[in-house]
Design an enzyme around this catalytic site. Structure first.
Site: not given
Ligand code: NAD
Length: 338
Positions: A141, A220
């Site tokens: 992000c 942010h």
């Molecule tokens: P999150 O924890 O909200 O969601 C992750 C999902 O993956 C959940 O539904 C969880 O149940 C599932 N999960 C967990 N372990 C798993 C496994 N072994 N196999 C399959 N599914 C599994 O995370 P998020 O915030 O959506 O982040 C996901 C990615 O996006 C990360 O790489 C993060 O760095 C990136 N990201 C996050 C944000 C943010 O602010 N949330 C912003 C940009 C990018």
């Protein structure tokens, strides 16, 4: 014919990516995975997305809880052209071999290293690098925010140097773990990784970054100082951002003093989930002195990457050659068009 898309990890980013893909007329969601029954799994079903367990044990858990589960991730991978991996940072790398064996393309997220795919993506800046690619990473992000406003400025005026200070949210609103409640934590390893991450997309850009984590969940904020290659006026800078996709100009004079009002604006606009997918720049927080540009921008961490993920599908699946057309199509379908 529509491109068939699966989501592995229906969490903060995954559910938004699923929604955005489902709004496009050239791609469709074939299924999403969850690891356990939860309100998000219930919501996926309510939105009409077939539910898959990440593994066989998960399917058992869903069965016990009375969910209709369509199978495992392996089953889902047999039905899709591309998977959007939105598992937590570091977990995506563990899935890469599975995607390789299944013969599907995969988009990873910013929580993974650049090396997982060797290509990092931003629709405006380097769409063509992902043309037909097997694996691509959509940057984080913060990196998305920096590239969205800096790339068009660099293209128009040329950038000598960028110094950016990132005031980071401590956790997402739904997180139960996160930053300290009453403390501001500087990232002590300097410069921070955000600059090099921008360089995975704009390798020529001299950028250094610092960051502090703060006890807030909304957005942010970036404080950015740019040395340009020539003298410019504030009007010239505004004209560049007015034309740039996914950048929204706001004003403190209109009462938008901080991230609280930015998110209220998103809700007032009736945005899905109250998301602000554009990078928000304060007009009256932008100052130009000779060739020096200073500005503040706010980044809604839960949603700014979502339209990028959609464009990344189009580039990887060779669906649209012109990034401007893909960006316009994505944005129109999800209500972002300027
Ligand atoms: P999150 O924890 O909200 O969601 C992750 C999902 O993956 C959940 O539904 C969880 O149940 C599932 N999960 C967990 N372990 C798993 C496994 N072994 N196999 C399959 N599914 C599994 O995370 P998020 O915030 O959506 O982040 C996901 C990615 O996006 C990360 O790489 C993060 O760095 C990136 N990201 C996050 C944000 C943010 O602010 N949330 C912003 C940009 C990018």
């Amino acid at each position: 014919m529509t491109v068939k898309v699966g989501i592995n990890g229906y969490g903060t980013i995954g559910k938004r990516a699923a929604w955005a893909v489902s709004k496009q007329d050239d791609m469709e969601i074939v299924g999403v995975t969850k690891t356990r029954p939860s309100y998000e799994a219930k919501q996926a079903v309510a939105e009409g997305f077939p539910l898959y367990g990440a593994c066989l044990e998960d399917v058992g858990e869903f069965d016990k809880a009375g969910y209709k589960c369509a199978g495992t991730l392996d089953d889902l991978l047999k039905k899709v052209d591309i998977v959007i991996d939105t598992t937590p940072g570091g977990i995506g790398a563990q899935y890469k071999a599975k995607y390789e064996v299944a013969g599907v393309k995969a988009i990873f997220q910013g929580g993974e290293e650049h090396g997982i795919a060797g290509i990092s993506f931003n629709a405006l800046a380097n769409y063509h690098e992902s043309w037909g690619a097997r694996f691509v990473r959509v940057v984080s992000c913060n990196t998305t925010g920096l590239v969205r406003t800096l790339f068009p400025i660099d293209k128009e005026f040329g950038v000598e140097r960028v110094i950016a200070s990132l005031i980071r949210r401590g956790a997402d609103p739904s997180d139960r773990r996160g930053s300290p409640l009453n403390s501001i934590e500087p990232s002590l390893k300097l410069p921070t990784h955000h600059g090099p991450d921008v360089q995975t997309i704009m390798p020529w850009l001299p950028i250094q970054t610092m960051a502090v984590v703060t006890p807030t969940t909304l957005m942010h904020v970036h404080c950015i100082a740019v040395d340009l290659k020539r003298k410019v006026t504030e009007e010239e800078v505004m004209n560049v951002w007015k034309k740039a996709p996914r950048v929204r100009l706001v004003s403190g004079k209109d009462g938008i003093k901080g991230t609280g009002q930015v998110m209220e604006l998103a809700r007032d606009m009736g945005r899905a989930r109250g998301d602000m997918m554009e990078i928000v720049v304060w007009r009256d927080g932008t100052k130009v002195m000779d060739n020096h540009l200073y500005y503040y921008q706010a980044v809604h961490q839960e949603s700014d990457v979502v339209p990028e993920i959609v464009d990344c599908v189009r580039a990887m699946c060779k669906m649209e050659q012109d990034p401007a057309i893909s960006i316009a199509k994505t944005d129109k379908a999800i209500g972002l068009a300027k």
